[in-house]
Design an enzyme around this catalytic site. Sequence first.
Site, PDB file in Angstrom:
ATOM      1  N   LYS A  22      39.116  24.004  69.674  1.00 41.38           N
ATOM      2  CA  LYS A  22      39.402  23.667  68.276  1.00 41.38           C
ATOM      3  C   LYS A  22      38.914  24.758  67.318  1.00 41.38           C
ATOM      4  O   LYS A  22      39.642  25.186  66.424  1.00 41.38           O
ATOM      5  CB  LYS A  22      38.710  22.331  67.929  1.00 41.38           C
ATOM      6  CG  LYS A  22      38.841  21.971  66.463  1.00 41.38           C
ATOM      7  CD  LYS A  22      37.813  20.953  66.009  1.00 41.38           C
ATOM      8  CE  LYS A  22      36.425  21.427  65.950  1.00 41.38           C
ATOM      9  NZ  LYS A  22      35.589  21.190  64.798  1.00 41.38           N
ATOM     10  N   ARG A  93      36.097  21.989  57.281  1.00 41.92           N
ATOM     11  CA  ARG A  93      35.202  23.113  57.052  1.00 41.92           C
ATOM     12  C   ARG A  93      35.976  24.437  57.115  1.00 41.92           C
ATOM     13  O   ARG A  93      35.729  25.365  56.359  1.00 41.92           O
ATOM     14  CB  ARG A  93      34.147  23.069  58.175  1.00 41.92           C
ATOM     15  CG  ARG A  93      33.146  24.165  58.144  1.00 41.92           C
ATOM     16  CD  ARG A  93      32.027  23.836  57.232  1.00 41.92           C
ATOM     17  NE  ARG A  93      31.115  24.947  57.072  1.00 41.92           N
ATOM     18  CZ  ARG A  93      30.443  25.169  55.962  1.00 41.92           C
ATOM     19  NH1 ARG A  93      30.571  24.364  54.934  1.00 41.92           N
ATOM     20  NH2 ARG A  93      29.620  26.173  55.876  1.00 41.92           N
ATOM     21  N   CYS A 117      31.914  18.237  58.622  1.00 41.92           N
ATOM     22  CA  CYS A 117      30.875  17.290  59.015  1.00 41.92           C
ATOM     23  C   CYS A 117      29.597  17.537  58.212  1.00 41.92           C
ATOM     24  O   CYS A 117      29.200  18.684  57.983  1.00 41.92           O
ATOM     25  CB  CYS A 117      30.565  17.442  60.496  1.00 41.92           C
ATOM     26  SG  CYS A 117      31.823  16.741  61.558  1.00 41.92           S
ATOM     27  N   PRO A 123      25.825  26.489  53.512  1.00 37.78           N
ATOM     28  CA  PRO A 123      26.259  27.455  52.502  1.00 37.78           C
ATOM     29  C   PRO A 123      27.316  28.409  53.061  1.00 37.78           C
ATOM     30  O   PRO A 123      27.464  28.536  54.278  1.00 37.78           O
ATOM     31  CB  PRO A 123      24.973  28.222  52.178  1.00 37.78           C
ATOM     32  CG  PRO A 123      24.125  28.087  53.386  1.00 37.78           C
ATOM     33  CD  PRO A 123      24.475  26.779  54.024  1.00 37.78           C
ATOM     34  N   ILE A 124      28.048  29.084  52.164  1.00 38.44           N
ATOM     35  CA  ILE A 124      28.990  30.112  52.625  1.00 38.44           C
ATOM     36  C   ILE A 124      28.669  31.455  51.948  1.00 38.44           C
ATOM     37  O   ILE A 124      29.534  32.299  51.790  1.00 38.44           O
ATOM     38  CB  ILE A 124      30.464  29.697  52.420  1.00 38.44           C
ATOM     39  CG1 ILE A 124      30.734  29.356  50.953  1.00 38.44           C
ATOM     40  CG2 ILE A 124      30.878  28.568  53.309  1.00 38.44           C
ATOM     41  CD1 ILE A 124      32.207  29.468  50.622  1.00 38.44           C
ATOM     42  N   ASP A 125      27.397  31.593  51.554  1.00 41.46           N
ATOM     43  CA  ASP A 125      26.991  32.822  50.862  1.00 41.46           C
ATOM     44  C   ASP A 125      27.282  34.087  51.675  1.00 41.46           C
ATOM     45  O   ASP A 125      27.647  35.125  51.127  1.00 41.46           O
ATOM     46  CB  ASP A 125      25.489  32.745  50.511  1.00 41.46           C
ATOM     47  CG  ASP A 125      24.623  32.473  51.723  1.00 41.46           C
ATOM     48  OD1 ASP A 125      24.934  31.525  52.472  1.00 41.46           O
ATOM     49  OD2 ASP A 125      23.652  33.205  51.951  1.00 41.46           O
ATOM     50  N   ASP A 305      26.482  22.463  68.956  1.00 41.58           N
ATOM     51  CA  ASP A 305      27.556  21.469  69.096  1.00 41.58           C
ATOM     52  C   ASP A 305      27.416  20.618  70.360  1.00 41.58           C
ATOM     53  O   ASP A 305      28.191  19.689  70.565  1.00 41.58           O
ATOM     54  CB  ASP A 305      28.931  22.167  69.092  1.00 41.58           C
ATOM     55  CG  ASP A 305      29.264  22.751  67.736  1.00 41.58           C
ATOM     56  OD1 ASP A 305      28.560  22.458  66.755  1.00 41.58           O
ATOM     57  OD2 ASP A 305      30.243  23.527  67.656  1.00 41.58           O
ATOM     58  N   ILE A 327      19.864  25.357  64.215  1.00 43.21           N
ATOM     59  CA  ILE A 327      21.022  25.849  63.444  1.00 43.21           C
ATOM     60  C   ILE A 327      21.280  24.977  62.206  1.00 43.21           C
ATOM     61  O   ILE A 327      21.407  25.483  61.097  1.00 43.21           O
ATOM     62  CB  ILE A 327      22.301  25.902  64.319  1.00 43.21           C
ATOM     63  CG1 ILE A 327      22.041  26.573  65.666  1.00 43.21           C
ATOM     64  CG2 ILE A 327      23.454  26.568  63.550  1.00 43.21           C
ATOM     65  CD1 ILE A 327      21.845  28.057  65.654  1.00 43.21           C
TER      66      ILE A 327
END
Length: 430
Positions: A22, A93, A117, A123-125, A305, A327
């Site tokens: 996925k 996401r 989720c 963050p996506i900094d 995961d 993580i």
Amino acid sequence: MEQFVIKGGRPLVGTVEIGGAKNAALAILAASLMTDETVTIDNLPNVTDINALLEAIERIGGHIERTGPHTIKLNCAHIDSFNIDCECIRKIRASYYLLGALLGRYKRATVPLPGGCNIGNRPIDLHLKGFRSLGAKIDISHGMIIADSDNLIGSHIYLDSVSVGATINIMMAASMAKGNTVIENAAKEPHVVDTANFLNTMGANIKGAGTDVIRIRGVEKLHGTDYSIIPDQIEAGTFMFAVAAAGGDVTIKNVIPKHLESISAKLVEVGCEVTEFDDSVRIECKGRLSHTQVRTLPYPGFPTDMQPQMVVAIGMGDGTSIVTESIFENRFKYVDELTKMGASIKVEGNTAIINGVEGYTGARVAAPDLRAGAALVIAGLAADGITVIDDITFVERGYEGIERKLKNLGALIEKVTTEKQIQKFILKVS
Ligand code: EPZ
């Protein structure tokens, strides 16, 4: 609202076929936007996260033809909008990959801040730092990320922490930037490598994917290709931990055993037998598992995961296990649900102290997120009695036909929508 109802206590026996990854597929679908030519993608999992991304691509002008249950032809020659704002894309996401792909190809994109989720502060900094370093101007306004640039110019980018999403996103944008880009401290996950391989078959020039330094020489144009997505390492690992928890003997087909090394090693350590073949692994587990210590880490470490699925299995192990989640800080939310099934787990910060119990008992629980939902399915398979799992839409984001695959292995599991169907299932299995 769909639910799973499970009667546990039966070992799993037989063969299960794993689908396409996925998280690789999400990146690869977005990267398909980067050419006007047709791309054929095979081994695409039919799960809701993928279908949400496909819907978003169609909305901005992509043309999608399903040519088989797991194969599509995608043509993005007529993209007519760079502003993606639909309900479908807000849920996932991986919406952030549209930013890297559109910015690379069209030098502009407007995408909602990512959903997905709720497993911690996400963050996506680092993604934005990378795009800025390539020369893009980034604004965040009214919940949207607005990126544009006259020209992307190759750059030297050091990622402060290892991020799968940032590595892939920057790699996509840099593939069509002018000149050379170097990404240091890059993620090494199999889906980073798969996306790089896909882009290279489209004519990109990416070297070093799978190591912590990726070098990209920008090209002007990408072309169409035929590509088959790698098998899903996490789906495979989920079935392996299901066997560890419920017992049994299962051959897991269509996998790359190398991608499963950290999972197989842990399973062997706690007492299972794992045999690797070219593209399958066999797992045999009998008796009680032993205790262990695990810390989740970027690849090739033990994957975050897989953390909930593993905790469920060793929650019935002999002795005390310690699991550290390094993580995502909010990935133990399922522990309250598992406690209803008899688990004895104490969470302190990012560490779970697990006192192994003899076994679980069935209960009514709710899936808090995708992997935790899969972990509760595993707990239900191992538990004595009936388990009902609410909110299984989370599970369906990433597992195709999990109940069908488990039934083929001898599990008693049904997808239901009403109380009456639950009662009918209970009557049937008792
Ligand atoms: C990907 O998320 C996966 N999602 C996740 O899969 C997976 O758990 C995760 O990688 C780690 O393997 C997709 O591929 C769509 P990260 P991603 O960026 O890319 C921090 C599943 O169940 N970080 O590698 O979002 C972040 O907070 C899911 O399939 C920053 O600080 O994860 C985290 O602590 C859930 N700034 C760490 O890095 C950033 O800009 C790793 O996150 C980006 C990340």
